[in-house]
Write a protein that holds these residues in place. Structure first.
Motif, PDB file in Angstrom:
ATOM      1  N   LEU A  18       1.446 -24.743 -37.645  1.00 12.78           N
ATOM      2  CA  LEU A  18       1.391 -24.014 -36.376  1.00 12.78           C
ATOM      3  C   LEU A  18       1.848 -24.885 -35.215  1.00 12.78           C
ATOM      4  O   LEU A  18       2.591 -24.435 -34.342  1.00 12.78           O
ATOM      5  CB  LEU A  18      -0.031 -23.487 -36.126  1.00 12.78           C
ATOM      6  CG  LEU A  18      -0.475 -22.352 -37.040  1.00 12.78           C
ATOM      7  CD1 LEU A  18      -1.966 -22.091 -36.860  1.00 12.78           C
ATOM      8  CD2 LEU A  18       0.336 -21.103 -36.793  1.00 12.78           C
ATOM      9  N   TYR A  22       4.612 -24.044 -32.524  1.00  9.33           N
ATOM     10  CA  TYR A  22       4.116 -23.590 -31.223  1.00  9.33           C
ATOM     11  C   TYR A  22       3.641 -24.712 -30.302  1.00  9.33           C
ATOM     12  O   TYR A  22       3.192 -24.443 -29.194  1.00  9.33           O
ATOM     13  CB  TYR A  22       2.990 -22.563 -31.417  1.00  9.33           C
ATOM     14  CG  TYR A  22       3.450 -21.377 -32.214  1.00  9.33           C
ATOM     15  CD1 TYR A  22       4.278 -20.417 -31.641  1.00  9.33           C
ATOM     16  CD2 TYR A  22       3.100 -21.229 -33.544  1.00  9.33           C
ATOM     17  CE1 TYR A  22       4.735 -19.342 -32.372  1.00  9.33           C
ATOM     18  CE2 TYR A  22       3.550 -20.151 -34.285  1.00  9.33           C
ATOM     19  CZ  TYR A  22       4.372 -19.216 -33.700  1.00  9.33           C
ATOM     20  OH  TYR A  22       4.825 -18.148 -34.429  1.00  9.33           O
ATOM     21  N   VAL A  54       2.759 -14.039 -31.568  1.00 11.73           N
ATOM     22  CA  VAL A  54       3.133 -14.479 -32.915  1.00 11.73           C
ATOM     23  C   VAL A  54       3.468 -13.269 -33.788  1.00 11.73           C
ATOM     24  O   VAL A  54       4.439 -13.286 -34.546  1.00 11.73           O
ATOM     25  CB  VAL A  54       2.006 -15.329 -33.548  1.00 11.73           C
ATOM     26  CG1 VAL A  54       2.263 -15.568 -35.027  1.00 11.73           C
ATOM     27  CG2 VAL A  54       1.874 -16.651 -32.815  1.00 11.73           C
ATOM     28  N   GLN A  57       6.901 -12.044 -32.974  1.00  9.19           N
ATOM     29  CA  GLN A  57       7.906 -12.962 -33.513  1.00  9.19           C
ATOM     30  C   GLN A  57       8.072 -12.769 -35.019  1.00  9.19           C
ATOM     31  O   GLN A  57       9.194 -12.747 -35.532  1.00  9.19           O
ATOM     32  CB  GLN A  57       7.525 -14.411 -33.204  1.00  9.19           C
ATOM     33  CG  GLN A  57       7.663 -14.782 -31.748  1.00  9.19           C
ATOM     34  CD  GLN A  57       7.086 -16.157 -31.432  1.00  9.19           C
ATOM     35  OE1 GLN A  57       6.446 -16.801 -32.272  1.00  9.19           O
ATOM     36  NE2 GLN A  57       7.297 -16.611 -30.212  1.00  9.19           N
TER      37      GLN A  57
END
Length: 90
Positions: A18, A22, A54, A57
């Motif tokens: 992650l 991000y 998220v 996306q």
């Protein structure tokens, strides 16, 4: 089939992945203080925003329709709760 418990050993690779995608926002969101009801409400709202971002996306990358109507319904319900719940306003 049972799910193994989350430990630092099982969650570390997830967090690393992650963070690679991000950045530092992941730690900021996960490490938010929740010492009071107001901080808890703020943390929930920040998590909602991140999860929606998220999700959109992923929908784009994996070519599926993001469930915007469902997200809208959940967020409307959350806002109604905030208005109706006196302790949430503190």
């Amino acid at each position: 089939m049972s799910v193994p418990p989350m430990t630092i050993h099982t969650i570390t690779p997830v967090l690393q992945t992650l963070q690679a995608h991000y950045g530092s926002e992941v730690q900021e969101i996960i490490g938010q203080p929740v010492r009071s009801r107001a901080e808890n409400m703020a943390a929930i709202e920040r998590l909602d925003e991140a999860i929606g971002r998220v999700g959109r996306q992923l929908a784009q990358q994996l070519d599926f329709v993001y469930p915007s109507a469902l997200e809208d319904a959940v967020l409307k319900s959350w806002r109604r709760f905030l208005v109706a719940e006196p302790a949430a306003k503190k």
